[in-house]
Scaffold this motif. Structure first.
Motif, PDB file in Angstrom:
ATOM      1  N   TYR A  49      -5.084  -0.790  -3.152  1.00 32.82           N
ATOM      2  CA  TYR A  49      -4.082   0.191  -3.591  1.00 32.82           C
ATOM      3  C   TYR A  49      -3.169  -0.416  -4.658  1.00 32.82           C
ATOM      4  N   TYR A  94      -4.636  -2.705   1.203  1.00 29.89           N
ATOM      5  CA  TYR A  94      -3.420  -2.645   0.397  1.00 29.89           C
ATOM      6  C   TYR A  94      -3.571  -3.401  -0.921  1.00 29.89           C
ATOM      7  N   GLY A 120       0.811  -1.211   0.000  1.00 31.33           N
ATOM      8  CA  GLY A 120       0.000   0.000   0.000  1.00 31.33           C
ATOM      9  C   GLY A 120       0.840   1.255   0.000  1.00 31.33           C
TER      10      GLY A 120
END
Length: 877
Positions: A306, A303, A267
């Motif tokens: 992301y 994450y 992330g």
């Protein structure tokens, strides 16, 4: 000549103290700070270390570009001829720019790295910029014993458990006449400052050189940014350097200081990669990092999302169809998993901000679950757009429809956004699905307060900044950017931090040791802070790809009333796209490489009189087509020049008026001040506690002595581990007057207990105390803290105190550093309603809290009149 007579030493201390005094007057002016802290650039040496280093010296290029004041990177002007993702790291050397001593009689300083030693003491050197480095010095005749230290701030660093060396101080390894500090197998740490501690002295000896040996991944600056606000320009280059200095041999590093978690964080890499795309164009390296991190979200659900955004960003910048197609199955699995947990996602971490659960302290909050759902919608839509671009229309449609259905479901409640906080609302805005009416309501609900729109980390602040541009609130965005990233530069930072709040600058001073908290020991070189660099290019300079690989590009600058000009460039597979807009000079220029079709948006259409292209009238309310510019349209107070082919464009603009200046709202704290009382000590009766009190662990561990006022509903201490706190009963039946008296009569015998943080365990550098009270109730709250450290005063405690609204978790007070409390100290606030105290360790074995006292806000001895407090204490004595 006696060492004290050294003119070099005297001159150096005079100039540095004068500069420090001047900087102190400018703490609240980040732009002035930025100029001053860069007055002394790093000294790059073109000699090599006399010993073998793990990497070869700088090679494969030359210094072909002049340095610029805005960049902290010592290698900014160096250009490698053909850098590759497979290149090994290289080494370069920095010399100190300043030298300090704690014992002037022990040292004669001829130059920053040339010193004669006459006795025990410590030397501190400043390299002017933080680097991925290790520290060395040379001496042909060292006698006695020495240790060395490094740090990101102006005292030797300490970190949590996990790394090989938690204390960044150790005896050096000797290689002939060279002494090197080796703290881990990779050698490098975050080095801004270095120390040589002369522990024992036998006879005079000399240091002939001090250096930071720095590592660098061959990477060229291909993008650029400049504007009429030097602070914004400085922020762009600091963000870029924060990424570059963290590049490891084959992956995106996250932080420089080794505290046990210096790995690739999926992330964290998202904003770092976005900055790298526009600053360096190191696409092969980015692609390799995407492959490396695809299946590892570090145990954090968000994450994975992301990572999807990183994949899409990479595709938009490179048009790498093969890599995108390779990850279609994997990305679909990630999104299917996110959809499966959508209704109740298990969120252990979403950010360090109090409102996001303070890292791992408070998992599964409504706000973090809501933010995750919005992030899922954003990732789904971004991936759908990328799939459409490579012809996977059916798959794209499925992802898009699922996201739209979730949004439609959300809108069954027309006020769906009202329960959300600023982070979830920012993620909602960044989906691009909110309506104009929703945008207006969301801005009014969450984005008007200058303090509350500040997050505790630049990672989360980046998404708030993106949302503010979605709202077209660039003036407020510039203010927030200055408060957060400009404030880090104002502190003296040359890289961006893991966490930050503006009041640190006043609390700790220039380059001072910052509070450690829910993130553990705070990193001051954290690549996740670099997302602002991409934001400045994409939103302020306005260069964004609208077709994969910049086959099509939109250039839409946003200057507002704050900026007068902006210019810069972005690397693309087709070549460099450059753009400049200067409203004051009436000039707009662009260089579009072959293979790119551009749309340029000219701002402030309402005030635009005419445009000329090479002295030929192009527009005066009506477009007069040329061979290059055949189509124009208007909207959102802009004139859009469409479908510009490759070439150079130089436009002359005439505006009728100049923009009205923008006046920002002040940065205000609901509880702006606190009072300290270092005189009352443990004799609190008659001064504090008129309404009630709690003496923590006074009668034994987990046995508080308390008499709470009726308006205090509950008091709940906690640490990083939810529902727990570290309790200690330190002494019983003592006469020491520093220990709190057992009653308001101030008699004895006395006991002493405390709450304390769990240092050195990672993330246990902080604790909270939640105080529940009726919303409208005002009262005085006094914290009593005592550095009970008999026999070990060499390690005094230093800690930070801050207050939050317990209901909203919005910040209420600036951070306050508390120190010198071996005789006990009260920190006194006037509060209303339920609050959260957060107490963070800065230095010493841990942070502590011994007692709380409650009084009416206008109590005779409980108000802000320090003279009354002192008089009462004197009468008791």
């Amino acid at each position: 000549m006696h060492p004290n007579s050294s003119p070099v030493t005297r001159r150096r201390f005079l100039s540095l103290s004068t500069a420090a005094a001047l900087l102190g007057t400018l703490r609240r002016i980040p732009r002035a700070f930025a100029a001053l802290v860069r007055a002394t650039p790093p000294h790059l040496l073109f000699t090599h270390s006399p010993i073998s280093e793990p990497y070869l010296p700088l090679r494969g290029g030359r210094f072909s570009m002049p340095p610029i004041a805005a960049s902290p990177d010592p290698l900014f002007g160096y250009r490698w001829s053909n850098p590759q993702a497979t290149d090994d790291l290289q080494a370069y050397i920095l010399e100190p720019v300043a030298t300090f001593t704690d014992t002037a009689s022990s040292f004669r300083i001829f130059a920053p790295g040339h010193i004669t030693i006459y006795g025990a003491g410590s030397i501190r050197v400043d390299f002017a910029v933080e680097s991925a480095a290790w520290l060395e010095f040379d001496s042909p005749n060292l006698s006695g014993s020495v240790e060395m230290s490094i740090s990101e701030y102006d005292e030797p660093a300490i970190v949590n458990t996990g790394p090989s060396h938690r204390f960044k101080t150790a005896a050096p390894h000797r290689y002939g006449n060279t002494f090197r500090l080796e703290l881990n197998s990779q050698l490098y740490e975050g080095v801004r400052f270095g120390w040589i501690h002369v522990r024992t002295f036998e006879r005079p000896w000399t240091i002939t050189a001090v250096r930071a040996v720095c590592q660098a991944k061959p990477t060229n600056y291909l993008g650029s940014f400049s504007c009429s606000d030097p602070m914004l320009t400085r922020v762009w280059y600091t963000g870029a350097y924060s990424v570059k200095v963290n590049l490891c041999k084959d992956y995106f590093g996250a932080l420089l200081m080794d505290r046990g978690d210096r790995i690739s964080w999926t992330g964290d890499a998202h904003p770092a990669q976005s900055a790298a795309l526009i600053a360096f164009g190191n696409w092969e390296f980015i692609r390799n990092n995407l492959r490396r991190s695809a299946a590892n979200n570090n145990g954090i659900e968000s994450y994975s999302l992301y990572w999807i955004l990183s994949l899409v960003d990479y595709f938009q910048h490179t048009a790498d169809h093969e890599t995108l197609a390779h990850f279609i199955g994997h990305t679909t699995q990630l999104l299917d998993h996110a959809a499966a947990i959508y209704s109740n996602p298990p969120i252990t971490f979403y950010g360090w901000d109090e409102r996001l659960g303070a890292g791992f302290e408070s998992p599964n909050r409504f706000e973090t679950k809501s933010a995750y759902r919005m992030l899922f919608l954003r990732a789904s839509l971004a991936f759908a757009d990328a799939l459409t671009a490579i012809g996977y229309t059916s798959e794209a449609g499925a992802h898009r429809q699922r996201a739209l259905a979730k949004m439609q479901e959300l809108r069954r409640d027309p006020h769906w956004y009202q329960p959300l906080g600023i982070h979830a609302l920012a993620d909602a805005l960044n989906t691009g699905l909110t309506t104009p009416d929703e945008n207006t309501a969301i801005f009014s609900q969450a984005f008007t307060n200058r303090l509350n729109r500040l997050s505790f980390s630049p990672f989360n602040q980046t998404f708030i900044l993106q949302a503010m541009s979605r709202l077209n609130r660039f003036e407020e965005a510039f203010v927030t950017l200055g408060d957060h990233w400009g404030g880090q530069i104002g502190y003296g930072g040359t890289t961006f931090f893991e966490t930050y709040t503006p009041s640190w600058n006043d609390a700790v001073g220039i380059n001072g040791a910052v509070p450690n908290g829910q993130s553990g020991y705070t990193s001051l070189a954290h690549a996740w802070g670099a997302g602002v660099t991409a934001w400045l290019t994409g939103e302020v300079l306005g260069i964004k790809p609208t077709g994969p690989g910049f086959s099509r590009v939109a250039i839409t600058p946003h200057l507002g009333a704050t900026l007068n000009s902006v210019s810069g460039s972005v690397p693309t597979p087709q070549g460099i796209i450059s753009f400049a807009f200067d409203r004051g000079a009436g000039r707009c220029s662009a260089a579009i490489p072959a293979g790119v079709t551009a749309t340029i948006a000219i701002p402030e259409l309402h005030d635009l009189r005419n445009i000329h292209l090479r002295r030929r009238l192009l527009w005066d309310g009506t477009l007069h087509p040329t061979a290059e510019i055949r189509e124009a349209s208007s909207g959102a107070d802009r004139l859009y020049l469409h479908d510009l082919p490759a070439g150079s464009y130089d436009l002359t603009l005439v505006y009728r008026n100049t923009p009205s200046p923008y006046t920002p709202k002040p940065l205000l704290y609901p509880i702006p001040t606190a009072r300290e009382d270092a005189n009352t000590s443990g004799n609190w009766g008659g001064i504090y506690g008129h309404d009630g009190y709690i003496l923590f662990n006074y009668d034994g561990e987990l046995r508080n002595r308390e008499q709470l006022p009726p308006y205090i509903v509950s008091i709940q201490p906690s640490t990083c581990k939810p529902g727990t706190a570290f309790h200690a009963h330190l002494a019983g039946s003592i006469t020491d007057s520093r220990a709190p008296a057992p009653t308001a009569a101030n008699t004895g015998p006395r006991n002493l207990g405390q709450l304390h943080t769990g240092d050195p365990v990672a993330c246990d550098q902080t604790m909270t105390v939640d105080i529940a009270a009726p919303a409208a109730k005002s009262y005085q709250l006094a914290l009593y803290v005592l550095d009970w450290n008999p026999g070990n005063l060499a390690s005094p405690r230093r800690q930070a105190v801050e207050l939050f609204d317990l209901r909203t978790l919005n910040r209420l007070s600036p951070v306050r550093i508390v120190q010198d409390f071996t005789h006990g100290k009260y920190i006194v606030y006037t509060c209303t309603g339920s609050i959260r105290l957060r107490i963070n360790q800065v230095r010493g074995p841990n942070a502590t809290l011994n007692a709380l006292f409650f009084d009416p806000p206008t109590a005779a001895y409980g108000g802000d009149d320090l003279a009354l407090v002192l008089a009462a204490a004197a009468s008791l004595a």
